[in-house]
Motif scaffolding. Structure first.
Motif, mmCIF file in Angstrom:
data_model
loop_
_atom_site.group_PDB
_atom_site.id
_atom_site.type_symbol
_atom_site.label_atom_id
_atom_site.label_comp_id
_atom_site.label_asym_id
_atom_site.label_seq_id
_atom_site.Cartn_x
_atom_site.Cartn_y
_atom_site.Cartn_z
ATOM 1 N N LYS A 12 0.826 -1.205 0.000
ATOM 2 C CA LYS A 12 0.000 0.000 0.000
ATOM 3 C C LYS A 12 0.860 1.255 0.000
ATOM 4 O O LYS A 12 0.477 2.302 -0.534
ATOM 5 C CB LYS A 12 -0.918 -0.017 1.231
ATOM 6 C CG LYS A 12 -1.927 1.097 1.297
ATOM 7 C CD LYS A 12 -2.805 0.938 2.524
ATOM 8 C CE LYS A 12 -3.810 2.075 2.651
ATOM 9 N NZ LYS A 12 -4.653 1.913 3.867
ATOM 10 N N GLU A 13 2.063 1.137 0.586
ATOM 11 C CA GLU A 13 2.975 2.284 0.678
ATOM 12 C C GLU A 13 3.856 2.419 -0.567
ATOM 13 O O GLU A 13 4.678 3.336 -0.645
ATOM 14 C CB GLU A 13 3.866 2.156 1.920
ATOM 15 C CG GLU A 13 3.104 2.188 3.242
ATOM 16 C CD GLU A 13 2.330 0.918 3.500
ATOM 17 O OE1 GLU A 13 1.176 1.026 3.966
ATOM 18 O OE2 GLU A 13 2.840 -0.168 3.205
ATOM 19 N N GLY A 14 3.732 1.486 -1.527
ATOM 20 C CA GLY A 14 4.491 1.579 -2.767
ATOM 21 C C GLY A 14 5.787 0.798 -2.790
ATOM 22 O O GLY A 14 6.538 0.875 -3.770
ATOM 23 N N ALA A 15 6.075 0.022 -1.751
ATOM 24 C CA ALA A 15 7.289 -0.790 -1.740
ATOM 25 C C ALA A 15 7.069 -2.057 -2.569
ATOM 26 O O ALA A 15 5.986 -2.647 -2.550
ATOM 27 C CB ALA A 15 7.657 -1.173 -0.309
ATOM 28 N N ASN A 16 8.080 -2.463 -3.312
ATOM 29 C CA ASN A 16 7.976 -3.659 -4.142
ATOM 30 C C ASN A 16 7.902 -4.918 -3.284
ATOM 31 O O ASN A 16 8.554 -5.021 -2.248
ATOM 32 C CB ASN A 16 9.170 -3.761 -5.084
ATOM 33 C CG ASN A 16 9.163 -2.676 -6.147
ATOM 34 O OD1 ASN A 16 8.097 -2.184 -6.533
ATOM 35 N ND2 ASN A 16 10.335 -2.296 -6.626
ATOM 36 N N SER A 47 11.725 -1.979 6.129
ATOM 37 C CA SER A 47 11.187 -1.585 4.829
ATOM 38 C C SER A 47 9.804 -0.953 4.901
ATOM 39 O O SER A 47 9.359 -0.309 3.952
ATOM 40 C CB SER A 47 11.125 -2.807 3.897
ATOM 41 O OG SER A 47 10.366 -3.840 4.480
ATOM 42 N N HIS A 48 9.094 -1.140 6.039
ATOM 43 C CA HIS A 48 7.756 -0.562 6.187
ATOM 44 C C HIS A 48 7.650 0.170 7.521
ATOM 45 O O HIS A 48 6.713 -0.030 8.281
ATOM 46 C CB HIS A 48 6.676 -1.650 6.124
ATOM 47 C CG HIS A 48 6.825 -2.573 4.960
ATOM 48 N ND1 HIS A 48 6.864 -2.142 3.663
ATOM 49 C CD2 HIS A 48 6.950 -3.918 4.902
ATOM 50 C CE1 HIS A 48 6.988 -3.186 2.845
ATOM 51 N NE2 HIS A 48 7.055 -4.263 3.578
ATOM 52 N N ALA A 49 8.596 1.017 7.799
ATOM 53 C CA ALA A 49 8.660 1.648 9.120
ATOM 54 C C ALA A 49 7.540 2.649 9.355
ATOM 55 O O ALA A 49 7.157 2.917 10.492
ATOM 56 C CB ALA A 49 10.012 2.339 9.292
ATOM 57 N N GLY A 50 6.986 3.201 8.267
ATOM 58 C CA GLY A 50 5.956 4.215 8.437
ATOM 59 C C GLY A 50 6.505 5.380 9.236
ATOM 60 O O GLY A 50 7.653 5.784 9.082
ATOM 61 N N THR A 51 5.713 5.916 10.132
ATOM 62 C CA THR A 51 6.158 7.034 10.974
ATOM 63 C C THR A 51 6.365 6.591 12.422
ATOM 64 O O THR A 51 6.375 7.417 13.329
ATOM 65 C CB THR A 51 5.119 8.174 10.938
ATOM 66 O OG1 THR A 51 3.850 7.653 11.361
ATOM 67 C CG2 THR A 51 4.996 8.735 9.528
ATOM 68 N N VAL A 52 6.540 5.262 12.602
ATOM 69 C CA VAL A 52 6.636 4.743 13.961
ATOM 70 C C VAL A 52 7.844 5.312 14.682
ATOM 71 O O VAL A 52 7.782 5.590 15.887
ATOM 72 C CB VAL A 52 6.670 3.205 13.959
ATOM 73 C CG1 VAL A 52 7.871 2.678 13.209
ATOM 74 C CG2 VAL A 52 6.660 2.660 15.371
ATOM 75 N N THR A 104 1.824 -0.065 9.486
ATOM 76 C CA THR A 104 1.189 -0.221 8.179
ATOM 77 C C THR A 104 0.513 -1.592 8.092
ATOM 78 O O THR A 104 0.626 -2.419 8.998
ATOM 79 C CB THR A 104 2.225 -0.078 7.049
ATOM 80 O OG1 THR A 104 3.265 -1.039 7.245
ATOM 81 C CG2 THR A 104 2.823 1.319 7.055
ATOM 82 N N LEU A 105 -0.193 -1.817 6.994
ATOM 83 C CA LEU A 105 -0.887 -3.086 6.794
ATOM 84 C C LEU A 105 0.096 -4.250 6.839
ATOM 85 O O LEU A 105 1.207 -4.160 6.313
ATOM 86 C CB LEU A 105 -1.604 -3.051 5.443
ATOM 87 C CG LEU A 105 -2.442 -4.269 5.058
ATOM 88 C CD1 LEU A 105 -3.628 -3.838 4.204
ATOM 89 C CD2 LEU A 105 -1.620 -5.303 4.296
ATOM 90 N N GLN A 130 -2.985 7.453 13.034
ATOM 91 C CA GLN A 130 -2.452 7.416 11.669
ATOM 92 C C GLN A 130 -2.899 6.185 10.892
ATOM 93 O O GLN A 130 -2.627 6.061 9.712
ATOM 94 C CB GLN A 130 -0.919 7.451 11.731
ATOM 95 C CG GLN A 130 -0.362 8.730 12.363
ATOM 96 C CD GLN A 130 1.104 8.609 12.688
ATOM 97 O OE1 GLN A 130 1.746 7.626 12.343
ATOM 98 N NE2 GLN A 130 1.635 9.615 13.354
ATOM 99 N N LEU A 131 -3.590 5.263 11.564
ATOM 100 C CA LEU A 131 -3.978 4.016 10.899
ATOM 101 C C LEU A 131 -5.157 4.243 9.966
ATOM 102 O O LEU A 131 -5.988 5.080 10.191
ATOM 103 C CB LEU A 131 -4.334 2.964 11.954
ATOM 104 C CG LEU A 131 -3.176 2.549 12.870
ATOM 105 C CD1 LEU A 131 -3.671 1.624 13.933
ATOM 106 C CD2 LEU A 131 -2.096 1.866 12.035
#
Length: 343
Positions: free
Chosen positions: A77-81, A236-241, A279-280, A342-343
């Motif tokens: 969802k965040e655009g990472a492959n 790779s999916h750290a978000g804003t944590v 993130t998801l 933020q979820l």
């Protein structure tokens, strides 16, 4: 006076009786002519351990032979492959079809899906009575198969598996795991996490059955003895944590790492105080770790404190964030309010 020679039509009589029986069974329930298949949980635990290791053997061999044949399968969802390799697929075949060979009617959910299923004759038999399980689990339990959902992640941390080295040159294969989780009525009950590259590629397996037993290498780690809170997050999916945790917790150390299974085990071992994900994330990534941390009296919930339901295989997404701890779970939930919004 009615004629004495009136006879009921046999077909009409049969239909009438059938309708009466159908109404009766609809109201009072159909009789159990064929009892539902029941599954020995101790045998299912043994099978899960054997198959997680067998999948790990495939993962290890393909990486060492450099026959990954990596392909992009989508984006987050965040655009990472997101990628899939031969390691993912060969591990999937061994674990998924190993379970299906043993329990054809069992609901098994895998991250991967093959185009051409292998023949059952190519899937080796499984030892259902592992000595380590018999020694560590004293009592068995029989569960109706309809209450069981098995979640498998044939290769967790595919990105790290394919890249091997981080930007600083450090090895990332220790993040890789193969995982099997048995959920009963939606609750994570048996968790198996195998690390194929641990111990100089000899592997290391951690397993637990909630309320019944655990592998000898699982002991509750101690919380940090200093004021600093140690939090592990996705590399790779750290978000804003990272930013939110540093703002919410006065003294915090953030460690990025690959693989949900690896990160959960770091909490279990006491190397980290909390695993946070904003993130998801898919349920096959977290179910095995959830069962293990639950068996050690820890908690894994959404960031709102909600339990995660693993009963529905067609609903693999967990969109509520993730918090896993052995100690102080409510403290983290209260402190991380900004992450919830933020979820």
């Amino acid at each position: 006076m009615a004629p004495s020679n009136v006879r009921l039509n046999p077909l009409g009589g049969a239909i009438f009786i059938s309708v009466v029986l159908l109404v009766f069974f609809y109201v009072f329930g159909f009789p159990t002519m064929f009892p539902e298949e029941r599954v020995s949980m101790r045998e299912l635990l043994s099978a899960s351990i054997v198959l997680a290791r067998r999948g790990g053997d495939r993962v290890l061999a393909i990486r060492r032979d450099d026959t990954l044949d990596t392909k992009k399968k989508g984006e987050t969802k965040e655009g990472a492959n997101e990628y899939v390799s031969q390691g993912d697929m060969k591990s999937h075949e061994q674990i998924y079809y190993g379970l299906k060979k043993l329990f054809p009617k069992m609901n098994v959910v895998s991250e991967e899906h093959e185009k051409k299923p292998p023949s059952f004759s190519s899937i080796p038999d499984v030892d259902l009575h592992l000595q380590e399980v018999l020694a560590g689990v004293q009592e068995d339990q029989s569960i109706p198969i309809s209450q069981i959902t098995v979640w498998i992640d044939p290769l967790d941390a595919t990105q790290e598996y394919t890249e091997m080295k981080d930007k600083d040159g450090s090895d990332m294969l220790h993040y890789v795991t193969t995982m099997v989780c048995v959920a009963v009525d939606g609750q994570p009950t048996i968790g198996v996490i195998h690390k194929p590259f641990a111990n100089d590629d000899k592997g290391e397996t951690s397993w637990a059955w909630v309320g019944h037993g655990k592998s000898g290498n699982l002991q509750n780690g101690a919380p940090s003895s200093v004021g600093e809170k140690r939090i592990i997050v996705s590399r790779s999916h750290a978000g804003t944590v990272k930013e939110a945790a540093q703002e919410s917790l006065s003294d915090v150390k953030i460690t990025p790492a690959g693989g949900a299974g690896y990160k959960t085990l770091e909490v279990v071992k006491g190397n980290q105080d909390a695993y946070i994900h904003t993130t998801l994330i898919k349920k096959w990534d977290i179910c095995a770790g959830n069962a293990i941390i639950k068996a050690l009296n820890g908690k894994m919930t959404t960031l709102n404190g909600g339990n995660i339901d693993y009963s529905q295989g067609h609903v693999p997404k967990n969109e509520g964030g993730l918090l896993a701890t052995l100690y102080g779970h409510d403290l983290y939930l209260n402190k991380l309010g900004k992450l919830k919004t933020q979820l």
